[in-house]
Design a protein around this motif. Structure first.
Motif, PDB file in Angstrom:
ATOM      1  N   ALA A 111     -23.037  -2.731  -1.381  1.00 15.78           N
ATOM      2  CA  ALA A 111     -23.441  -1.904  -2.341  1.00 15.78           C
ATOM      3  C   ALA A 111     -22.806  -0.633  -2.304  1.00 15.78           C
ATOM      4  CB  ALA A 111     -24.784  -1.519  -2.716  1.00 15.78           C
ATOM      5  N   MET A 112     -22.167  -0.288  -1.156  1.00 17.71           N
ATOM      6  CA  MET A 112     -21.902   1.092  -0.767  1.00 17.71           C
ATOM      7  C   MET A 112     -20.509   1.284  -1.308  1.00 17.71           C
ATOM      8  SD  MET A 112     -23.916   3.308   0.295  1.00 17.71           S
ATOM      9  CE  MET A 112     -24.900   2.543  -0.785  1.00 17.71           C
ATOM     10  N   ILE A 113     -19.840  -0.008  -1.870  1.00 18.59           N
ATOM     11  CA  ILE A 113     -18.263   0.080  -2.046  1.00 18.59           C
ATOM     12  C   ILE A 113     -17.959   1.195  -3.003  1.00 18.59           C
ATOM     13  CG2 ILE A 113     -16.298  -1.229  -2.842  1.00 18.59           C
ATOM     14  CD1 ILE A 113     -17.538  -3.458  -1.031  1.00 18.59           C
ATOM     15  N   PRO A 114     -18.682   0.800  -4.247  1.00 18.03           N
ATOM     16  CA  PRO A 114     -18.445   1.939  -5.602  1.00 18.03           C
ATOM     17  C   PRO A 114     -19.049   3.087  -5.132  1.00 18.03           C
ATOM     18  CG  PRO A 114     -20.265   0.308  -6.012  1.00 18.03           C
ATOM     19  CD  PRO A 114     -19.616  -0.123  -4.826  1.00 18.03           C
ATOM     20  N   VAL A 115     -20.084   3.226  -4.127  1.00 19.11           N
ATOM     21  CA  VAL A 115     -20.675   4.494  -3.926  1.00 19.11           C
ATOM     22  C   VAL A 115     -19.625   5.608  -3.049  1.00 19.11           C
ATOM     23  CG1 VAL A 115     -22.435   5.695  -2.812  1.00 19.11           C
ATOM     24  CG2 VAL A 115     -22.929   3.591  -3.985  1.00 19.11           C
ATOM     25  N   VAL A 117      -7.386   4.545  -2.259  1.00 19.75           N
ATOM     26  CA  VAL A 117      -7.306   3.860  -0.973  1.00 19.75           C
ATOM     27  C   VAL A 117      -8.276   3.491  -0.235  1.00 19.75           C
ATOM     28  CG1 VAL A 117      -6.283   4.324   1.158  1.00 19.75           C
ATOM     29  CG2 VAL A 117      -4.824   5.066  -0.982  1.00 19.75           C
ATOM     30  N   LEU A 118      -9.556   4.176  -0.284  1.00 21.63           N
ATOM     31  CA  LEU A 118     -10.703   4.039   0.428  1.00 21.63           C
ATOM     32  C   LEU A 118     -11.200   2.618  -0.297  1.00 21.63           C
ATOM     33  CD1 LEU A 118     -12.011   5.959   2.343  1.00 21.63           C
ATOM     34  CD2 LEU A 118     -13.333   6.619   0.474  1.00 21.63           C
ATOM     35  N   TYR A 119     -11.147   2.462  -1.278  1.00 21.55           N
ATOM     36  CA  TYR A 119     -11.703   1.371  -2.245  1.00 21.55           C
ATOM     37  C   TYR A 119     -10.949   0.094  -1.450  1.00 21.55           C
ATOM     38  CZ  TYR A 119     -13.740  -0.768  -6.257  1.00 21.55           C
ATOM     39  OH  TYR A 119     -14.648  -1.490  -7.171  1.00 21.55           O
ATOM     40  N   ALA A 120      -9.642   0.143  -1.366  1.00 20.17           N
ATOM     41  CA  ALA A 120      -9.020  -0.891  -1.020  1.00 20.17           C
ATOM     42  C   ALA A 120      -9.364  -1.241   0.611  1.00 20.17           C
ATOM     43  CB  ALA A 120      -7.478  -0.850  -1.149  1.00 20.17           C
ATOM     44  N   ILE A 172     -11.985  -0.510   2.084  1.00 21.80           N
ATOM     45  CA  ILE A 172     -13.192  -1.260   2.591  1.00 21.80           C
ATOM     46  C   ILE A 172     -13.602  -2.447   1.909  1.00 21.80           C
ATOM     47  CG2 ILE A 172     -15.740  -0.634   2.300  1.00 21.80           C
ATOM     48  CD1 ILE A 172     -15.202   2.125   1.156  1.00 21.80           C
ATOM     49  N   ASP A 173     -12.823  -2.656   0.714  1.00 20.45           N
ATOM     50  CA  ASP A 173     -13.012  -3.957  -0.046  1.00 20.45           C
ATOM     51  C   ASP A 173     -11.789  -4.780  -0.058  1.00 20.45           C
ATOM     52  OD1 ASP A 173     -13.731  -6.037  -1.298  1.00 20.45           O
ATOM     53  OD2 ASP A 173     -14.521  -4.961  -3.081  1.00 20.45           O
ATOM     54  N   PRO A 174     -11.850  -5.818   1.039  1.00 19.49           N
ATOM     55  CA  PRO A 174     -10.595  -6.561   1.290  1.00 19.49           C
ATOM     56  C   PRO A 174     -10.100  -7.316  -0.173  1.00 19.49           C
ATOM     57  CG  PRO A 174     -12.413  -7.293   2.541  1.00 19.49           C
ATOM     58  CD  PRO A 174     -13.042  -6.289   1.838  1.00 19.49           C
ATOM     59  N   ARG A 175     -11.077  -7.479  -0.661  1.00 18.28           N
ATOM     60  CA  ARG A 175     -10.525  -8.079  -2.118  1.00 18.28           C
ATOM     61  C   ARG A 175      -9.525  -7.301  -2.861  1.00 18.28           C
ATOM     62  NH1 ARG A 175     -16.412  -9.229  -3.852  1.00 18.28           N
ATOM     63  NH2 ARG A 175     -16.697  -7.130  -3.490  1.00 18.28           N
ATOM     64  N   ILE A 176      -9.770  -6.135  -2.929  1.00 21.99           N
ATOM     65  CA  ILE A 176      -8.935  -5.218  -3.553  1.00 21.99           C
ATOM     66  C   ILE A 176      -7.407  -5.399  -3.048  1.00 21.99           C
ATOM     67  CG2 ILE A 176      -8.650  -3.011  -4.750  1.00 21.99           C
ATOM     68  CD1 ILE A 176     -11.129  -4.158  -5.942  1.00 21.99           C
ATOM     69  N   MET A 196       0.815  -1.189  -0.167  1.00 26.13           N
ATOM     70  CA  MET A 196      -0.059   0.000   0.334  1.00 26.13           C
ATOM     71  C   MET A 196       0.867   1.318   0.080  1.00 26.13           C
ATOM     72  SD  MET A 196      -3.274   1.304   0.784  1.00 26.13           S
ATOM     73  CE  MET A 196      -4.316   0.912   2.043  1.00 26.13           C
ATOM     74  N   THR A 197       1.847   1.491   1.006  1.00 26.29           N
ATOM     75  CA  THR A 197       2.595   2.487   0.861  1.00 26.29           C
ATOM     76  C   THR A 197       3.388   2.717  -0.375  1.00 26.29           C
ATOM     77  OG1 THR A 197       3.257   1.793   3.052  1.00 26.29           O
ATOM     78  CG2 THR A 197       4.364   3.608   2.423  1.00 26.29           C
ATOM     79  N   ALA A 198       3.879   1.718  -0.743  1.00 17.51           N
ATOM     80  CA  ALA A 198       4.596   1.646  -2.057  1.00 17.51           C
ATOM     81  C   ALA A 198       3.719   2.240  -3.287  1.00 17.51           C
ATOM     82  CB  ALA A 198       5.026   0.391  -2.473  1.00 17.51           C
ATOM     83  N   PHE A 199       2.452   1.721  -3.251  1.00 11.96           N
ATOM     84  CA  PHE A 199       1.367   2.144  -4.259  1.00 11.96           C
ATOM     85  C   PHE A 199       1.046   3.627  -3.987  1.00 11.96           C
ATOM     86  CE2 PHE A 199      -3.077   3.532  -4.976  1.00 11.96           C
ATOM     87  CZ  PHE A 199      -3.227   3.063  -6.384  1.00 11.96           C
ATOM     88  N   VAL A 200       0.973   4.348  -2.756  1.00  9.43           N
ATOM     89  CA  VAL A 200       0.804   5.390  -2.681  1.00  9.43           C
ATOM     90  C   VAL A 200       1.939   6.424  -3.025  1.00  9.43           C
ATOM     91  CG1 VAL A 200       0.564   7.231  -0.827  1.00  9.43           C
ATOM     92  CG2 VAL A 200      -0.795   5.282  -0.598  1.00  9.43           C
ATOM     93  N   LEU A 201       3.077   5.916  -2.778  1.00  9.39           N
ATOM     94  CA  LEU A 201       4.518   6.651  -3.260  1.00  9.39           C
ATOM     95  C   LEU A 201       4.426   6.686  -4.683  1.00  9.39           C
ATOM     96  CD1 LEU A 201       7.073   5.599  -0.600  1.00  9.39           C
ATOM     97  CD2 LEU A 201       5.812   7.786  -0.838  1.00  9.39           C
TER      98      LEU A 201
END
Lengths: 341, 316, 587
Positions: free
Chosen positions: A262-266, A329-332, A334-338, A1-6
Motif C-alpha cells: 500500500a506504500m507505493i502510492p503513499v 522515478v521513486l514510483y518506478a 519501488i514498483d517493478p511493474r511500472i 530510465m535515463t532517457a526518461f529523466v533526460l
C-alpha cells in the motif's frame, strides 16, 4: 530510465519560459501607475508617480521588458527584489533554507501520522477508530491555517511559553550573527550541530515546533485518505486474504504484507507533498513570523514586486519539475511493474 | 495551496472504471447502507436547505439593499457574546454572526460550485481533447498544464486578485485558474485508457463524429474520478478562499462569507487579559460551519469513491 | 485489540490536550528579560538607512538613533530646539540668523567622533546637507529642504535630466571656519523645524571611501536620484549617534543596534536595540506578554488584549501631528470607472463634476457621524475635528466652527445641490479606502450609512482596494471619494495647508481641486515671519477649509504606546519618527 529523466529535464526550460511569460503577461495587465505602487508606498509621495514610472521604465512595452528581463536572467541576474531589499537570487538563497528546514521537519510527522492513521482507518474500516481518525484529519484541513496557527501559538507560547515564534531567541540569534558562528548550510539546526552549539540546536527546535505542528495538522488529511484507500485495496487482494486464511496474526498481515504494498502510492505522494509544502507554507510563516521563502513570495505578490514574483515562480517551477521527476522515478523503483518511457 | 495537494493525492487514488454505467440506483442503495455516507449527505442537505431557506431563517432587515451584507448596529470594535437578537454573538464592527453563517452557506455553495464547475469544465475540455487526440496537440496542452501546475498556487491567486481587485468573484476566478490543471491531467489519463477500448473503436467505425464519440462514449466512462475529486474539493475550495481573505484579498468586510467571518476572528483568538476564552464565539461558530461543510463533502466524496470503485465493491 | 485501544487512547489524549490547554490562565509576572537589550517588534520592513533616501518611519527610527542632526528638538517639545552637533541654535538674538532671516550659521561642535573613530568636522556637516539636497530621489525627502534653501521642489526636468547647479549648492551651503552657513532663497518660518529632523551628519571621508558621492560637481549627476542599493549608506552606517548600526539582518527581518561607547555625551544605558518585523499582530501581542518584546506596534483593535495586563503599560492619548480626511474629486475621470455608476446624474451614477458643487460636499460632511466614528474606530480616544491643522501646532484654532453630524443641515445642503436635481433623482457613488486600514473602512461605512439614510434614492457603495489600485486611481483622478492621511514631515502648519489646500499640493492635485484665494493665502502664510500674523493667516485658511470643504477631516487622532512596565526613561515627542533610545533603560 535515463532517457526518461533526460527528456523530463529538457522540459524544464520550456516550463520555466512558460511560467515567467505567464507571470509577466499577468503583471503587464496592470497599468504602469499600479506597478509604480511598489516604489510609492506613502501618500506623501503621490506626486512622484510619473517620475517613478520614468525612472524604472514601467511604461515600456511588454516585449521589451520581458526580453530585457530574460536576457539578464540568462546572464544570471534575476533582478532586484524591492520587497526583500536585495537581489532576487540572493533573496532565494537567503529565504529558501529556512523554509527547507521547516519543510524537512514537517514532512516527518505528516508522513508518520498520515500512514499511522490511514492504516488504522483501513484496518478498522467503518468502526469508531476509522471515524475518529478521519474526523481528526478532516478537521485539520477544514480550518484555515491561520486559525490553527494562532490557536497553537496562544496555547504553547501565550500560556506555557514553551515554543516561541520566529526562528531563534535573542541570545542564540546574537551568537549566530556573530563571527564565531559559521553558517555552513543555513539550516539552523544543522549549522548549530556543525558548530557544536547544542543550546542553539535546542532553541531552533523549539521555534520549529509550532510551525511543524501546524503544517502537520493542515496537511496530513490527504495522506490519511490515500493510505486508507490504498490499504483497503491491498487488504482485499488475494495474497493478503490467503495470508489471513493461513491464520497469520492480523497485525503481521497488516504490517508485513499489506502495508508494504500500500506504500507505493503513499511514497510518491510524499515526494509531491514535500514540494507542495514548500509553496504552501506562506501563511504558517506569516503567523509565526518565520522568515521563509513563502512569506517573501506572498508579500512580493501582494506588492506586485514583478522581479521577485517571476524569480520565485521560476524557482518554484524548478523545484516542482524536479520533485515530480523524483516522485516518478521513486514510483518506478519501488514498483517493478511500472516502466518509465 | 491545499487544493493542489488534494488533487495530486487524488491522482494516485483514482478508482478504476465502473464496469456498468446505469448504476445510480445501485449507488443510492449502497450509499444508504453506510451510516457515515448518510451523515455526509445529511450534512450537505442541511446546508443546502439552510442556503435555500436563508431568507426565512435569517430574514434581511426591512429595506436592506443587499441581503448578503450582514446587518449591523453600530460599528463596535469589539466582538460581543451571544445574546437576544444575536444568537451567535457579533463580530468586530458589530456584524451578526448567525446571519452571516446562514447567508454564508449560499456563498459557500456559490464559491464551491462555481470554482469546481469552472475548473472541471476547463479540465474536461483540455484533458478530453488532449487524451482523445493525443500526439502533438496532447503534447502542447500537457505542457500548458505543466506550466500552470508548476506555478505556486497561492502566488498565482494573489497576483490574479491583485490585478482584478479584491472581491469574491475575483477570488473565484483565481481559484478556478489554479485548480483546473489537476482535473485536466486526471481526465487525460482516464481518457487515454478508455480511448483504446473496443466500444470506442466500434463507435468510430460506425462513423460517429469525434465530438459525439467523446461526449457519448469517452466522457461517461472516464469522468468518475474527476467527480470524486471535485466533491472532495468543494470543501477545501472554501477554506482556500478563507486564506485569501486572511491576506485581505477576499470578500468585502461585512459580506456573508465564512472565510471573511473567520478572518475577522484573527485578532480575537487571543482573549483579553486574564480571560483567554473571552471571544470564543468568533472562532467556534464560523469554524464549525467550515468544518461541517468540509466534513460533509469529504464523507460524501469517500462514499462516492467506494461506490464507484469496483475493487472495493461488495465489501460494505 | 489491546493495541487498538491503546492507539485510540493516544488519539483521544492528543486531541483533548490540544483543546483543553487553552483554558488555563495567562503568564504571570517575570523578572526583567534581557536587561540590556531593548526589543521593538513592529510590522513592515526597512527601506534603506541612507538618511537622504529614506522617507518611511521604520527606516528613520533607525537613522534617528544612529545619526544626529545639527540642532534637535528639546525633549518632548516641538517648538523648542537644543544644539546637537552644532554648539548653538541659530536665532536673531544670538546673531546666527541674519537680519533678513535668510542666512543661518551653525557653529560645529568639536570633539565629536564618528563610529569609526574619525573626528566630525564642519566639512562633513556641509557635505551631508549638500548630499541630502542633491540625492533627490523620486518621492524622497530632499524636497523638504530644497524648497527653503534653493527655492525649488525638484532637481530634474520632466525628462529626468539634472537641472540642479553645483554652484547653487556650493553657494547655499558653505563652510566658514568651523561653521556651516546656510543661505535660504527666501525667509522660511519653519526652517529650523525641518533641520532638527532632516540635517543628519555623515562622514564625507567614509562615504567617498565606500564609493558614494565625493562632493564634487563632476560626479553629482551620477548620484542624483541614485538607486537605493547603490548608496554607500544603504545597509551600512557611520554616524555620531548613541547607537551604531551593527547589522541589518534581512534574512531574519531584524535590525540590530549596538551602544556607541565612544559617544560624545554619556553613553546610552542600553547595550543593544533590536528591531524585529512580525506581520501578524496577534503574534506581536503574545511576544509582548511573554516579555520577548519590550514594545510593540498594534492597532486599536488589539487594545483590550494588552491594556489590563499588570506587566504592560498602555500609554494613551499621546498627541499626533496627523490629519486624515476624506477627499472629494471635483473632476472625476469617469471613463471606464466602476465607481461612478452610470456617470450621469440619473439616479444610477454621478457625473464627473458631481463634487464640484460645494453643497454636495458639505451635505456629505454633515451626514457623517463624527462621534460614532471617534467611539468605534478609536475607542473614544482623540477629539472631534477642528479642521486641517492638528492640535499642538501653530494655527490650530479650538474655536473654529467645524462640521458636526447634523441630518437637517445635510438635507438642506443636498436639497439645494445641482438645482435640486440631486435630491430629486438621487445618485450612486463609491467611497474608497485601501484595504487593511480598519479606521478608514469603518469611516467609509459610517459615511455610507449616513448619506443613504437621508434619501432612499441615495446610494453609496464602499469599496476597499489594494494600495496599488488605490494609488493608481488616485493619481488618475478616478476615485470619487477617497480616504487618506498625512503625517507631519515637520511641526509646522505649512506642511498641512500646502498639501491639503494649495493647488500644487499633493492632495488637491489628486482631487483636481484649485481655489485661487486658498493658493494665495497658503503662499502668503509661509512667507510671513511674524508669528501672530502667521497664526491669523492659518486661522483664515482653516476657516476656508471648513467653508469650501474640498476634503473633510473626521477626527483629531491621538496615538498610544504599548510597552512592558519594566521600560523606563521613555518620553514622547510627536514629531519623532520613533523612540529616542538614548534615554531608555529597563528595570
Amino acid at each position: 530510465m535515463t532517457a526518461f529523466v533526460l527528456r523530463r529535464l529538457l522540459l524544464l526550460p520550456l516550463v520555466a519560459l512558460g511560467v515567467t511569460l505567464l507571470i509577466f503577461g499577468l503583471l503587464q495587465m496592470l497599468s504602469p501607475q499600479m506597478r509604480a505602487a511598489l516604489y510609492v508606498t506613502d501618500p506623501r509621495q503621490l506626486r512622484a508617480v510619473d517620475s517613478v514610472i520614468r525612472t524604472h521604465g514601467l511604461d515600456k512595452p511588454f516585449h521589451i521588458q520581458y526580453v530585457g528581463w530574460l536576457s539578464r536572467v540568462v546572464q544570471g541576474d534575476l533582478g532586484w527584489s524591492e520587497t526583500a531589499k536585495m537581489p532576487v537570487a540572493k533573496a532565494i538563497a537567503t529565504f529558501f533554507p529556512a523554509t527547507l528546514e521547516l519543510t524537512m521537519f514537517a514532512v516527518v510527522p505528516i508522513i508518520v501520522i498520515g500512514i499511522w492513521l490511514g492504516t488504522l482507518s483501513a484496518v478498522h474500516r467503518d468502526r469508531i477508530v476509522d471515524h475518529f481518525s478521519r474526523f481528526f484529519s478532516i478537521s485539520g484541513t477544514s480550518m484555515p491555517t491561520f486559525v490553527w496557527g494562532l490557536l497553537l501559538l496562544m496555547v504553547f507560547y501565550g500560556t506555557w511559553q514553551l515554543f516561541p515564534p520566529g526562528r531563534l531567541s535573542l541570545e542564540p540569534n546574537m551568537y549566530v550573527l556573530s563571527q564565531q558562528f559559521r553558517p555552513y548550510t543555513r539550516l539552523m539546526t544543522v549549522d548549530a550541530l556543525l558548530n557544536g552549539q547544542l543550546w542553539i540546536f535546542v532553541d531552533a527546535l523549539r521555534h520549529l515546533a509550532l510551525p511543524v505542528l501546524t503544517l502537520s495538522l493542515v496537511s496530513c488529511a490527504t495522506l490519511v485518505r490515500v493510505t486508507r484507500s490504498s490499504m483497503l485495496e491491498t487488504l482485499r487482494q488475494d495474497y493478503v486474504r490467503t495470508a489471513r486464511a493461513k491464520g497469520l496474526e492480523s497485525s503481521i498481515v497488516v504490517n508485513k504484507h499489506a502495508r508494504k504494498n500500500a506504500m507505493i502510492p503513499v511514497v510518491t505522494l510524499s515526494a509531491l507533498l514535500f514540494v507542495g509544502l514548500l509553496n504552501g507554507v506562506a501563511i504558517t510563516e506569516t503567523v509565526y513570523g518565520y522568515p521563509g521563502i513563502g512569506l517573501w513570495g506572498v508579500n512580493a505578490a501582494i506588492q506586485l514586486d514583478a522581479a521577485a514574483v517571476a524569480g520565485f515562480a521560476l524557482f518554484n517551477a524548478l523545484l516542482l519539475v524536479v520533485g515530480n521527476l523524483a516522485a516518478d522515478v521513486l514510483y518506478a523503483v519501488i514498483d517493478p511493474r511500472i516502466r518509465l518511457r | 495551496m491545499t487544493t493542489n495537494t488534494a488533487t495530486h493525492g487524488a491522482v494516485l487514488e483514482q478508482p478504476a472504471h465502473p464496469r456498468t454505467l446505469s448504476s445510480w440506483q445501485m449507488a443510492w442503495r449502497r450509499l444508504r447502507r453506510n451510516p457515515l455516507s448518510m451523515l455526509g449527505l445529511a450534512i450537505i442537505v442541511t446546508f443546502v436547505l439552510t442556503a435555500l431557506l436563508a431568507p426565512v431563517i435569517a430574514p434581511p432587515k426591512e429595506g436592506a439593499r443587499d441581503p448578503y451584507m450582514m446587518p449591523h448596529e453600530g460599528y463596535s470594535p469589539d466582538p460581543q457574546p451571544p445574546r437576544a437578537g444575536h444568537p451567535l454573538g457579533t463580530t468586530e464592527q458589530a456584524f451578526d454572526i448567525f446571519y452571516g453563517l446562514v447567508w454564508g452557506a449560499r456563498t459557500a455553495f456559490r464559491v464551491g460550485l462555481v470554482v469546481v464547475a469552472t475548473a472541471v469544465t476547463i479540465g474536461i475540455i483540455m484533458g478530453g481533447i488532449s487524451g482523445y487526440y493525443g500526439g502533438r496537440l496532447d503534447e502542447i496542452l500537457m505542457r500548458i498544464v505543466d506550466i500552470f501546475l508548476a506555478f505556486p498556487g497561492l502566488i498565482l491567486a494573489v497576483v490574479v486578485v491583485a490585478i482584478l481587485g479584491p472581491g469574491l468573484e475575483k477570488v473565484m476566478i483565481a481559484l478556478a485558474l489554479v485548480s483546473w490543471p489537476g482535473y485536466a491531467r486526471l481526465l487525460r489519463g482516464e481518457v487515454l485508457s478508455v480511448r483504446e477500448r473496443d466500444f470506442i473503436e466500434a463507435a468510430r467505425a460506425l462513423g460517429a463524429s469525434d465530438l459525439k464519440v467523446i461526449a457519448r462514449h469517452v466522457l461517461p466512462n472516464s469522468i468518475y474520478p474527476v467527480l470524486v475529486v471535485s466533491t472532495l474539493d468543494m470543501g477545501s475550495i472554501v477554506v482556500a478562499a478563507a486564506a485569501l481573505s486572511f491576506l485581505g484579498l477576499g470578500a468585502p468586510v461585512g459580506y456573508s462569507d465564512w472565510g471573511q467571518i473567520i478572518s475577522l476572528s484573527r485578532g480575537w483568538i487571543l482573549g483579553g487579559a486574564g480571560n483567554a476564552l473571552q471571544f470564543w464565539y468568533t472562532v467556534v461558530f464560523p469554524g464549525a460551519a467550515l468544518f461541517l461543510f468540509t466534513l460533509g463533502w469529504n464523507l460524501l466524496g469517500d462514499a462516492f469513491r467506494d461506490i464507484l470503485d469496483p475493487r472495493l465493491r461488495g465489501s460494505t | 485489540m489491546r493495541r487498538v485501544r491503546r492507539q485510540v487512547l493516544l488519539l483521544l489524549a492528543l486531541t483533548l490536550s490540544l483543546s483543553l490547554v487553552g483554558l488555563t490562565g495567562t503568564a504571570t509576572g517575570q523578572a526583567v528579560k534581557n536587561p540590556d537589550t531593548f526589543i521593538q517588534v513592529s510590522f513592515g520592513d526597512w527601506d534603506t538607512f541612507d538618511y537622504a533616501w529614506a522617507y518611511d518611519t521604520s527606516s528613520h527610527t533607525v537613522i534617528f538613533n544612529v545619526y544626529e542632526p545639527l540642532v534637535a528638538y528639546d525633549g518632548g517639545r516641538v517648538d523648542r530646539f537644543v544644539p546637537r552637533l552644532a554648539t548653538a541654535v541659530p536665532s536673531l538674538q544670538n546673531g546666527l540668523v541674519s537680519a533678513d532671516g535668510k542666512t543661518y550659521t551653525f557653529p560645529i561642535r568639536e570633539g565629536v567622533k564618528f563610529h569609526d573613530g574619525t573626528p566630525m568636522t564642519a566639512e562633513d556637516a556641509a557635505y551631508s546637507l549638500q548630499r541630502f539636497l542633491m540625492i533627490d530621489r523620486d518621492g524622497g525627502p530632499s524636497s523638504l529642504l530644497l524648497e527653503p534653501i534653493l527655492g525649488i521642489t525638484k532637481t530634474r526636468d520632466d525628462k529626468g535630466n539634472l537641472t540642479l547647479k553645483f554652484d547653487d549648492l556650493q553657494r547655499a551651503v558653505q563652510v566658514k571656519g568651523n561653521s556651516v552657513v546656510v543661505t535660504l532663497k527666501e525667509p522660511f518660518g519653519p526652517f529650523l523645524s525641518i533641520m532638527a529632523l532632516w540635517s543628519n551628519v555623515v562622514s564625507k571621508k567614509w562615504a567617498t571611501a565606500n564609493g558614494d558621492w565625493n562632493g564634487t560637481a563632476a560626479t553629482m549627476a551620477k548620484y542624483n536620484n541614485l538607486k537605493k542599493e547603490s548608496s554607500a549608506f544603504f545597509e551600512k552606517a557611520n554616524g555620531t549617534g548613541p547607537f551604531k548600526l551593527e547589522r541589518w539582518d534581512r534574512a531574519g527581518k531584524q535590525v540590530i543596534l549596538a551602544r556607541n561607547d565612544g559617544y560624545w555625551r554619556k553613553p546610552a544605558r542600553l547595550a543593544r536595540v533590536v528591531f524585529r518585523s512580525i506581520d501578524e499582530a496577534a503574534t506581536r501581542v503574545l511576544m509582548l506578554k511573554a516579555g520577548d518584546a519590550d514594545s510593540i506596534a498594534i492597532s486599536r483593535r488589539e487594545q483590550p488584549q494588552v491594556e489590563d495586563d499588570p506587566n504592560i503599560r498602555f500609554i494613551d492619548n499621546l498627541p499626533w501631528l496627523r490629519t486624515d480626511a476624506f477627499f472629494f474629486t471635483v473632476d472625476i475621470d469617469t471613463r471606464g470607472n466602476p465607481d461612478v455608476g452610470s456617470g450621469r446624474l440619473d439616479g444610477a451614477g454621478v457625473p464627473a463634476n458631481f463634487f464640484s458643487d460645494i453643497r454636495v460636499r458639505r451635505g456629505f460632511a454633515y451626514a457623517f457621524d463624527y462621534a460614532t466614528f471617534l467611539r468605534d474606530a478609536f475607542r473614544n480616544q482623540g477629539a472631534l475635528p477642528k479642521g486641517v491643522i492638528p492640535p499642538g501646532m501653530l494655527g490650530f484654532n479650538a474655536n473654529q466652527e467645524y462640521f458636526i453630524f447634523n441630518r437637517e443641515k445635510a438635507i438642506a445642503e443636498l436639497r439645494e445641490a445641482w438645482g435640486g436635481q440631486v435630491w430629486e433623482r438621487g445618485f450612486r457613488v463609491t467611497v474608497l479606502y485601501n484595504t487593511g486600514n480598519v479606521p478608514r473602512e469603518i469611516g467609509a461605512r459610517i459615511l455610507k450609512d449616513g448619506v443613504e439614510a437621508l434619501n432612499p434614492k441615495f446610494r453609496v457603495d464602499v469599496r476597499g482596494v489594494t494600495w496599488a489600485s488605490y494609488l493608481a486611481a488616485m493619481n488618475d483622478g478616478k476615485l470619487p471619494v477617497f480616504w487618506v492621511g498625512w503625517i507631519a514631515d515637520y511641526p509646522d502648519p505649512h506642511n498641512f495647508a500646502f498639501h491639503f489646500l494649495h493647488s500644487d499640493g499633493t492632495f488637491p492635485k489628486a482631487q483636481r481641486f484649485k481655489n485661487d484665494e486658498l493658493d494665495r493665502l497658503v503662499v502668503q502664510a509661509i512667507k510671513e515671519t511674524n508669528r501672530d500674523k502667521r497664526q491669523a493667516l492659518y486661522f483664515q485658511i482653516n476657516k476656508k477649509f471648513f467653508e469650501l470643504a474640498p476634503s473633510v477631516s473626521p477626527v483629531n487622532q491621538v496615538v498610544f504606546r504599548v510597552q512592558r512596565s519594566w521600560v523606563r526613561g521613555w518620553y514622547n515627542n510627536p514629531v519623532f519618527p520613533g523612540t529616542d533610545y538614548y534615554t531608555i533603560f529597563k528595570g
